[in-house]
Design a protein around this motif. Sequence first.
Motif, PDB file in Angstrom:
ATOM      1  N   HIS A  25      12.796   0.814   1.695  1.00 56.48           N
ATOM      2  CA  HIS A  25      13.863   1.753   2.060  1.00 56.48           C
ATOM      3  C   HIS A  25      15.206   1.126   1.715  1.00 56.48           C
ATOM      4  CE1 HIS A  25      11.854   4.975   4.399  1.00 56.48           C
ATOM      5  NE2 HIS A  25      10.945   4.048   4.651  1.00 56.48           N
ATOM      6  N   VAL A  26      15.959   1.781   0.847  1.00 60.00           N
ATOM      7  CA  VAL A  26      17.319   1.345   0.541  1.00 60.00           C
ATOM      8  C   VAL A  26      18.263   2.254   1.326  1.00 60.00           C
ATOM      9  CG1 VAL A  26      19.043   0.946  -1.259  1.00 60.00           C
ATOM     10  CG2 VAL A  26      16.607   0.552  -1.742  1.00 60.00           C
ATOM     11  N   ILE A  27      18.964   1.677   2.298  1.00 58.42           N
ATOM     12  CA  ILE A  27      19.776   2.453   3.237  1.00 58.42           C
ATOM     13  C   ILE A  27      21.249   2.151   3.007  1.00 58.42           C
ATOM     14  CG2 ILE A  27      20.220   2.901   5.677  1.00 58.42           C
ATOM     15  CD1 ILE A  27      17.334   1.973   6.232  1.00 58.42           C
ATOM     16  N   ASP A  28      22.032   3.205   2.836  1.00 60.41           N
ATOM     17  CA  ASP A  28      23.467   3.092   2.570  1.00 60.41           C
ATOM     18  C   ASP A  28      24.211   2.914   3.894  1.00 60.41           C
ATOM     19  OD1 ASP A  28      26.041   3.283   1.711  1.00 60.41           O
ATOM     20  OD2 ASP A  28      25.853   5.279   0.820  1.00 60.41           O
ATOM     21  N   CYS A  29      24.806   1.745   4.058  1.00 57.97           N
ATOM     22  CA  CYS A  29      25.573   1.483   5.285  1.00 57.97           C
ATOM     23  C   CYS A  29      27.047   1.814   5.127  1.00 57.97           C
ATOM     24  CB  CYS A  29      25.422   0.022   5.704  1.00 57.97           C
ATOM     25  SG  CYS A  29      23.801  -0.355   6.392  1.00 57.97           S
ATOM     26  N   ALA A  30      27.443   2.333   3.961  1.00 58.75           N
ATOM     27  CA  ALA A  30      28.855   2.638   3.726  1.00 58.75           C
ATOM     28  C   ALA A  30      29.081   4.110   3.440  1.00 58.75           C
ATOM     29  CB  ALA A  30      29.386   1.794   2.568  1.00 58.75           C
ATOM     30  N   THR A  31      28.092   4.961   3.772  1.00 54.90           N
ATOM     31  CA  THR A  31      28.261   6.385   3.494  1.00 54.90           C
ATOM     32  C   THR A  31      29.349   6.976   4.381  1.00 54.90           C
ATOM     33  OG1 THR A  31      27.167   8.536   3.430  1.00 54.90           O
ATOM     34  CG2 THR A  31      26.456   7.015   5.143  1.00 54.90           C
ATOM     35  N   MET A  32      30.122   7.897   3.809  1.00 55.37           N
ATOM     36  CA  MET A  32      31.187   8.572   4.540  1.00 55.37           C
ATOM     37  C   MET A  32      30.825  10.025   4.835  1.00 55.37           C
ATOM     38  SD  MET A  32      33.294   6.142   4.863  1.00 55.37           S
ATOM     39  CE  MET A  32      34.757   6.997   5.475  1.00 55.37           C
TER      40      MET A  32
ATOM     41  N   GLY B 147      15.129   6.267  -0.927  1.00 58.26           N
ATOM     42  CA  GLY B 147      16.324   6.451  -0.129  1.00 58.26           C
ATOM     43  C   GLY B 147      17.088   7.673  -0.568  1.00 58.26           C
ATOM     44  N   PHE B 148      18.166   7.966   0.142  1.00 60.22           N
ATOM     45  CA  PHE B 148      19.001   9.107  -0.197  1.00 60.22           C
ATOM     46  C   PHE B 148      19.667   8.890  -1.554  1.00 60.22           C
ATOM     47  CE2 PHE B 148      18.343  10.584   3.991  1.00 60.22           C
ATOM     48  CZ  PHE B 148      18.881  11.865   4.109  1.00 60.22           C
ATOM     49  N   PRO B 149      20.096   9.981  -2.207  1.00 60.67           N
ATOM     50  CA  PRO B 149      20.894   9.819  -3.432  1.00 60.67           C
ATOM     51  C   PRO B 149      22.124   8.961  -3.167  1.00 60.67           C
ATOM     52  CG  PRO B 149      20.230  12.114  -3.143  1.00 60.67           C
ATOM     53  CD  PRO B 149      19.849  11.403  -1.879  1.00 60.67           C
ATOM     54  N   SER B 150      22.477   8.150  -4.132  1.00 56.67           N
ATOM     55  CA  SER B 150      23.654   7.262  -4.075  1.00 56.67           C
ATOM     56  C   SER B 150      23.552   6.205  -2.989  1.00 56.67           C
ATOM     57  CB  SER B 150      24.948   8.086  -3.872  1.00 56.67           C
ATOM     58  OG  SER B 150      25.147   8.966  -4.953  1.00 56.67           O
ATOM     59  N   ALA B 151      22.304   5.838  -2.596  1.00 56.71           N
ATOM     60  CA  ALA B 151      22.141   4.761  -1.609  1.00 56.71           C
ATOM     61  C   ALA B 151      22.280   3.388  -2.245  1.00 56.71           C
ATOM     62  CB  ALA B 151      20.790   4.882  -0.917  1.00 56.71           C
TER      63      ALA B 151
ATOM     64  N   ASP C 183      23.867   8.488   9.234  1.00 59.25           N
ATOM     65  CA  ASP C 183      23.991   7.089   9.622  1.00 59.25           C
ATOM     66  C   ASP C 183      22.712   6.393   9.174  1.00 59.25           C
ATOM     67  OD1 ASP C 183      21.992   6.790  11.996  1.00 59.25           O
ATOM     68  OD2 ASP C 183      23.136   8.607  12.468  1.00 59.25           O
ATOM     69  N   PRO C 184      22.653   5.066   9.122  1.00 59.20           N
ATOM     70  CA  PRO C 184      21.485   4.369   8.589  1.00 59.20           C
ATOM     71  C   PRO C 184      20.166   4.737   9.273  1.00 59.20           C
ATOM     72  CG  PRO C 184      23.322   2.857   8.730  1.00 59.20           C
ATOM     73  CD  PRO C 184      23.769   4.130   9.379  1.00 59.20           C
ATOM     74  N   VAL C 185      20.172   4.864  10.602  1.00 59.13           N
ATOM     75  CA  VAL C 185      18.921   5.160  11.300  1.00 59.13           C
ATOM     76  C   VAL C 185      18.452   6.577  10.998  1.00 59.13           C
ATOM     77  CG1 VAL C 185      17.836   5.389  13.563  1.00 59.13           C
ATOM     78  CG2 VAL C 185      19.403   3.502  13.124  1.00 59.13           C
TER      79      VAL C 185
ATOM     80  N   ASP D  62      28.934  -5.770   1.234  1.00 60.10           N
ATOM     81  CA  ASP D  62      30.229  -6.273   0.783  1.00 60.10           C
ATOM     82  C   ASP D  62      31.378  -5.437   1.327  1.00 60.10           C
ATOM     83  OD1 ASP D  62      30.821  -4.336  -2.002  1.00 60.10           O
ATOM     84  OD2 ASP D  62      28.798  -4.473  -1.159  1.00 60.10           O
ATOM     85  N   VAL D  63      31.080  -4.250   1.851  1.00 52.78           N
ATOM     86  CA  VAL D  63      32.099  -3.408   2.476  1.00 52.78           C
ATOM     87  C   VAL D  63      32.214  -3.816   3.943  1.00 52.78           C
ATOM     88  CG1 VAL D  63      32.790  -1.039   3.018  1.00 52.78           C
ATOM     89  CG2 VAL D  63      31.544  -1.530   0.891  1.00 52.78           C
ATOM     90  N   PRO D  64      33.404  -4.197   4.439  1.00 50.45           N
ATOM     91  CA  PRO D  64      33.533  -4.710   5.815  1.00 50.45           C
ATOM     92  C   PRO D  64      32.947  -3.796   6.878  1.00 50.45           C
ATOM     93  CG  PRO D  64      35.557  -5.096   4.592  1.00 50.45           C
ATOM     94  CD  PRO D  64      34.684  -4.259   3.700  1.00 50.45           C
ATOM     95  N   ASP D  65      33.263  -2.495   6.830  1.00 50.19           N
ATOM     96  CA  ASP D  65      32.734  -1.573   7.831  1.00 50.19           C
ATOM     97  C   ASP D  65      31.211  -1.482   7.741  1.00 50.19           C
ATOM     98  OD1 ASP D  65      35.267  -1.097   8.725  1.00 50.19           O
ATOM     99  OD2 ASP D  65      35.522   0.800   7.628  1.00 50.19           O
ATOM    100  N   ALA D  66      30.678  -1.557   6.519  1.00 51.06           N
ATOM    101  CA  ALA D  66      29.226  -1.483   6.330  1.00 51.06           C
ATOM    102  C   ALA D  66      28.544  -2.710   6.923  1.00 51.06           C
ATOM    103  CB  ALA D  66      28.894  -1.358   4.845  1.00 51.06           C
ATOM    104  N   ARG D  67      29.159  -3.874   6.808  1.00 58.53           N
ATOM    105  CA  ARG D  67      28.554  -5.083   7.365  1.00 58.53           C
ATOM    106  C   ARG D  67      28.481  -4.978   8.897  1.00 58.53           C
ATOM    107  NH1 ARG D  67      27.768 -10.140   5.429  1.00 58.53           N
ATOM    108  NH2 ARG D  67      28.952  -9.645   3.522  1.00 58.53           N
ATOM    109  N   GLU D  68      29.545  -4.472   9.505  1.00 58.31           N
ATOM    110  CA  GLU D  68      29.534  -4.330  10.963  1.00 58.31           C
ATOM    111  C   GLU D  68      28.459  -3.339  11.406  1.00 58.31           C
ATOM    112  OE1 GLU D  68      33.386  -3.253  12.312  1.00 58.31           O
ATOM    113  OE2 GLU D  68      34.387  -5.036  11.476  1.00 58.31           O
ATOM    114  N   LEU D  69      28.347  -2.231  10.658  1.00 57.87           N
ATOM    115  CA  LEU D  69      27.332  -1.229  11.003  1.00 57.87           C
ATOM    116  C   LEU D  69      25.930  -1.795  10.817  1.00 57.87           C
ATOM    117  CD1 LEU D  69      26.681   1.657  11.851  1.00 57.87           C
ATOM    118  CD2 LEU D  69      26.895   2.356   9.442  1.00 57.87           C
ATOM    119  N   ALA D  70      25.737  -2.590   9.762  1.00 56.73           N
ATOM    120  CA  ALA D  70      24.418  -3.180   9.508  1.00 56.73           C
ATOM    121  C   ALA D  70      24.012  -4.109  10.646  1.00 56.73           C
ATOM    122  CB  ALA D  70      24.426  -3.928   8.181  1.00 56.73           C
ATOM    123  N   ASP D  71      24.963  -4.863  11.181  1.00 54.43           N
ATOM    124  CA  ASP D  71      24.649  -5.749  12.311  1.00 54.43           C
ATOM    125  C   ASP D  71      24.171  -4.960  13.525  1.00 54.43           C
ATOM    126  OD1 ASP D  71      25.323  -7.975  10.849  1.00 54.43           O
ATOM    127  OD2 ASP D  71      27.418  -7.997  11.522  1.00 54.43           O
ATOM    128  N   ILE D  72      24.744  -3.772  13.716  1.00 54.58           N
ATOM    129  CA  ILE D  72      24.345  -2.926  14.847  1.00 54.58           C
ATOM    130  C   ILE D  72      22.981  -2.283  14.606  1.00 54.58           C
ATOM    131  CG2 ILE D  72      24.967  -0.868  16.176  1.00 54.58           C
ATOM    132  CD1 ILE D  72      27.910  -1.478  15.515  1.00 54.58           C
TER     133      ILE D  72
END
Length: 450
Positions: free
Chosen positions: A243-250, A167-171, A255-257, A286-296
Motif C-alpha cells: 500500500h502506497v499511502i499519500d500523507c501529503a494529500t490536500m 493506492g489512490f491516484p497520485s499517491a 486521510d491515510p487511514v 519530505d513534506v513537513p506536514d506529511a511527516r507529522e501526519l505519518a508519525d500519528i
Amino acid sequence: MPDFVDQVVLHIKAGDGGHGCASVHREKFKPLGGPDGGNGGRGGDVILEVDPSTATLLEYHHRPHRKAANGKQGSGGNRDGANGGDVILPVPDGTVVKDASTGEVLVDLVGAGTRYVIAEGGHGGLGNAALASTKRKAPGFALLGEPGDALDVMLELKSVADVALVGFPSAGKSSLIAALSAARPKIADYPFTTLVPNLGVVSAGDTVFTVADVPGLIPGASEGRGLGHEFLRHVERCNTLVHVIDCATMEPGRDPVSDYEAIEAELAAYGKLEDRPRLAVLNKADVPDARELADIVRPMLEERGLRVFQISAATHEGLPELTYAMAEMVAAARAAAPVPEPTRLVIRPRQIGDTGFAVRRVDDNTFQVTGAKPERWIRQTDFTNDEAVGYLADRLERLGVEEELTKAGAKAGAEVIIGSMENGYIFDWQPTLNAEAVHQGPRGTDNRLG
C-alpha cells in the motif's frame, strides 16, 4: 502507444495444404506411362513456444494477425509440393491461452521450451499417382488441399510481477518505482497519469524481484468504475501487495487511514486477494506536514497488523529498509508457492467402436452427417470433376455413411448435409453410388453420375 501489454487477442491462420496434381506420364514410345501426379505440400502450423527472454505481449499488440505459409501444389513426374513453413510465436512463461469467443482455457503454458500447436496447417491433397488402384488405374482427378485452421485466441499473462504497488491516484507509486529501479514511468501531478502498469526490476542482496506500479484504484473499482477491473486484474497476478499511502494529500475527506481502508475494501470486494501478504508505505515524508501526519498514523496501521515504512520517493529516505522488507516477503512467497509443473499436452485417442461420424435426422427427408473424416473429405473434393465426386461417394460408403443413412430412414433423393447446417455441403443422396461399382469411362468422368 503502450509499452506494456499483458493481454492481447491474436488472429491466427494456419497454412492451407497444396492441391494434388492430376498428371499422366508422357514419354516417347510410352503412351501408357500411367499417372504421375505428385501430392500437395502440408500447410504450416502456428506454434506458441515459451521463451524465457520474452516478458510481455507487446509484439502481438502491434501485429495481432499471424499466418503460416501455404503448402505448394504437387506437379507431374511424381514431384510433391513443398510443405509450408511453420510460424513459431514466442510467449512469456506462464501465458494462459483462451478461446477469444468463449473464454475457454485451451492451455496454460509453463516451462521454457514448452510448445503448443494452436493452429494446424491443412493436409496436402493426394495426387492421382497416390489415388491409383486396381479399380481406378489412371485417375483423372486429384484431391484438393485442406484449408488450415483459423481462429482468434486471447493470450493473457498469468504473472505480471512479484510486488504490486497499490493506492489512490497520485499517491506516488510511479515516483517510488522510479526510485527503486531503472524504470522511468510518466510522472505528473494529476490523477491517472499511469494507465498501464510500469515494471521495474529491484535487487536486494541475493533476491531480485519485479515491482509493478499498478494504475491508481478508486472507490467502486471492484464494480468496474474507471478501469477498475483491468487494474485489479494486474493486482491479482502479483504475490505481494504494498500500500502506497499519500500523507501529503490536500483533498477534502481523505486521510491515510481512510485511504488504506478504501483500497482494502475494493480488494476485498474483488476477492481472490485475501491470502496476499501486505505492508504499508507512508509516502512523501519530505513534506513537513506529511511527516507529522505519518508519525500519528503509523501506530494506527500497525494495530491492523501491517509492517509500516515511512519513506520519501523524492529524497530516497527509508528506501533501503523498504527494499529489503519487500525482498523478504517475495522470498517467503516464492518458497511457499508450489513448483509449477511443465505443461502436459494430453492426447485423447478415439474410443473403440467410434465410427468417427454421426448421422442426424433433421426432418422427414433431410439428414445431417457430421464427423472429422467426412467433413475433411468434402473439403478435399473437386466438385467440378465427376470422377472426384464418385471417389467421394466410394469413401463415404466404405466409412459406413450409406448404411447409417439407411438405418436412419433415408430414401433415394433425400437431402443430405455433410458438415454444419450453415456451411455444410448439400447433395441429393442416391444409394446406388457404392464402392462395388467399378469406374468406367473417360478420365474425369464417372458412369454412375448422370
